[in-house]
Enzyme design. Structure first.
Site, PDB file in Angstrom:
ATOM      1  N   ARG A   1      10.886 162.837  53.974  1.00  0.00           N
ATOM      2  CA  ARG A   1      10.714 161.429  54.289  1.00  0.00           C
ATOM      3  C   ARG A   1       9.813 160.810  53.229  1.00  0.00           C
ATOM      4  O   ARG A   1       9.063 161.491  52.549  1.00  0.00           O
ATOM      5  CB  ARG A   1      10.057 161.277  55.666  1.00  0.00           C
ATOM      6  CG  ARG A   1      10.809 161.980  56.799  1.00  0.00           C
ATOM      7  CD  ARG A   1      12.020 161.218  57.243  1.00  0.00           C
ATOM      8  NE  ARG A   1      11.654 159.936  57.812  1.00  0.00           N
ATOM      9  CZ  ARG A   1      11.182 159.782  59.049  1.00  0.00           C
ATOM     10  NH1 ARG A   1      11.007 160.829  59.844  1.00  0.00           N
ATOM     11  NH2 ARG A   1      10.886 158.580  59.508  1.00  0.00           N
TER      12      ARG A   1
ATOM     13  N   PRO B   1      13.443 152.667  63.265  1.00  0.00           N
ATOM     14  CA  PRO B   1      12.462 152.069  64.170  1.00  0.00           C
ATOM     15  C   PRO B   1      11.505 153.113  64.734  1.00  0.00           C
ATOM     16  O   PRO B   1      11.904 154.230  65.059  1.00  0.00           O
ATOM     17  CB  PRO B   1      13.345 151.461  65.267  1.00  0.00           C
ATOM     18  CG  PRO B   1      14.663 151.214  64.601  1.00  0.00           C
ATOM     19  CD  PRO B   1      14.825 152.346  63.629  1.00  0.00           C
ATOM     20  N   GLU B   2      10.235 152.751  64.831  1.00  0.00           N
ATOM     21  CA  GLU B   2       9.225 153.688  65.306  1.00  0.00           C
ATOM     22  C   GLU B   2       8.927 153.454  66.781  1.00  0.00           C
ATOM     23  O   GLU B   2       9.492 152.568  67.412  1.00  0.00           O
ATOM     24  CB  GLU B   2       7.988 153.589  64.430  1.00  0.00           C
ATOM     25  CG  GLU B   2       8.351 153.792  62.962  1.00  0.00           C
ATOM     26  CD  GLU B   2       7.177 154.108  62.054  1.00  0.00           C
ATOM     27  OE1 GLU B   2       6.101 154.490  62.543  1.00  0.00           O
ATOM     28  OE2 GLU B   2       7.353 153.986  60.825  1.00  0.00           O
TER      29      GLU B   2
ATOM     30  N   LYS C   1      11.038 158.015  70.143  1.00  0.00           N
ATOM     31  CA  LYS C   1      12.020 157.123  69.542  1.00  0.00           C
ATOM     32  C   LYS C   1      13.334 157.097  70.327  1.00  0.00           C
ATOM     33  O   LYS C   1      14.331 156.563  69.855  1.00  0.00           O
ATOM     34  CB  LYS C   1      12.285 157.541  68.091  1.00  0.00           C
ATOM     35  CG  LYS C   1      11.055 157.484  67.195  1.00  0.00           C
ATOM     36  CD  LYS C   1      11.396 157.882  65.773  1.00  0.00           C
ATOM     37  CE  LYS C   1      10.158 157.862  64.883  1.00  0.00           C
ATOM     38  NZ  LYS C   1      10.471 158.203  63.476  1.00  0.00           N
TER      39      LYS C   1
END
Length: 288
Positions: free
Chosen positions: A251, A2-3, A51
């Site tokens: 990533r 989740p950002e 985050k």
């Protein structure tokens, strides 16, 4: 993972449910804090920092959690709480007489003195959705980075809250190659990129469906993110995915080679199946 916009929305929902009320349910299922008991304390506020989630109580403690890849906090009425407490993936439950906050599959959970929050989030860069958002500081940090712009955006020490979705989408919209050296970009391009990220995330935090296109219909929300193997919405050529970032912390980055200056250094150019296509499963590198 989740950002920042999703974490902000989670903090907002938890704050509305729990703030100002005494805690009557306190159940932590992380070994280091399994004996902690917050019952009787009153939640003063729940906020996000990048985050990270910070749940502050009037006894001078903060419950710090991070969702990592699969975590979530749910808010349920007290009458519906019992069945959630039986779940094997429950990691925390904090509730009042009205609402229960239930932490599932949390990646990190700890309790620290509120006065020591800086020890856990002080290293973060400017928070894109924070009350102290500083555009000039964000631009300076990106231009001072010694890595490529895509990796710099994902480094929480540079900007807090940006993940692969908003990095991929903002770079595509601004037509910047993710593997361009951050320090070589013109300041005005970085300024436009930072402004774009802030606009996208600020708009998204108020919606359950993250969208950069302005459309929230399934399959139409994004320009490049999770669209490898599919046609670019701008030029019609094929969107690709490659890894970005330092070894051990790579990533995924989605991009259009035509719109963003060419193929990634680590991309061999072979065809990539669209995500979710037959045989592709969830592997972004599954090739035809």
């Amino acid at each position: 993972m989740p950002e920042g916009d999703t974490v902000w929305r989670t903090a907002h929902r938890l704050h509305r449910a729990l703030s100002g009320e005494p805690i009557t349910l306190s159940d932590f299922r992380f070994p280091e804090i399994a004996t902690a008991d917050l019952r009787g304390a009153v939640t003063t506020e729940i906020v996000s920092r990048g985050k990270h989630l910070l749940h502050r109580v009037d006894s001078g403690l903060t419950v710090h959690s991070h969702l990592k890849m699969e975590g979530q906090w749910r808010v349920e009425r007290v009458a519906d709480t019992a069945r959630w407490l039986r779940r094997a993936d429950l990691r925390a439950a904090v509730g009042t007489d009205t609402w229960s906050a239930l932490g599932l599959r949390l990646g990190l959970l700890e309790i620290v003195p509120t006065s020591r929050e800086g020890d856990i989030v002080g290293h973060l860069g400017p928070d894109v959705l924070g009350p102290d958002w500083d555009v000039e500081r964000a631009i300076h940090r990106l231009l001072a980075s010694t890595t490529v712009i895509g990796a710099a955006l994902l480094d929480q020490r540079v900007l807090a809250g940006v993940g692969t979705l908003w990095a991929s989408e903002s770079l595509f919209i601004e037509q910047i190659g993710p593997w361009s050296a951050a320090a070589d970009l013109a300041p005005e391009r970085v300024e436009a990129l930072v402004a774009r990220i802030h606009r996208l995330m600020d708009a998204s935090r108020h919606h359950a469906v993250q969208s950069s296109t302005g459309v929230r219909r399934r399959g139409e929300e994004h320009f490049v993110h999770a669209r490898s193997g599919r046609p670019c919405r701008r030029c019609g050529n094929t969107i690709r995915v490659s890894m970005i970032g330092p070894a051990g912390r790579e990533r995924t980055m989605f991009y259009c080679p035509t719109c963003q200056g060419g193929i990634a250094p680590g991309d061999d150019g072979r065809p990539q199946r669209p995500l979710g296509s037959s045989g592709g499963r969830s592997n972004p590198y599954r090739r035809a």
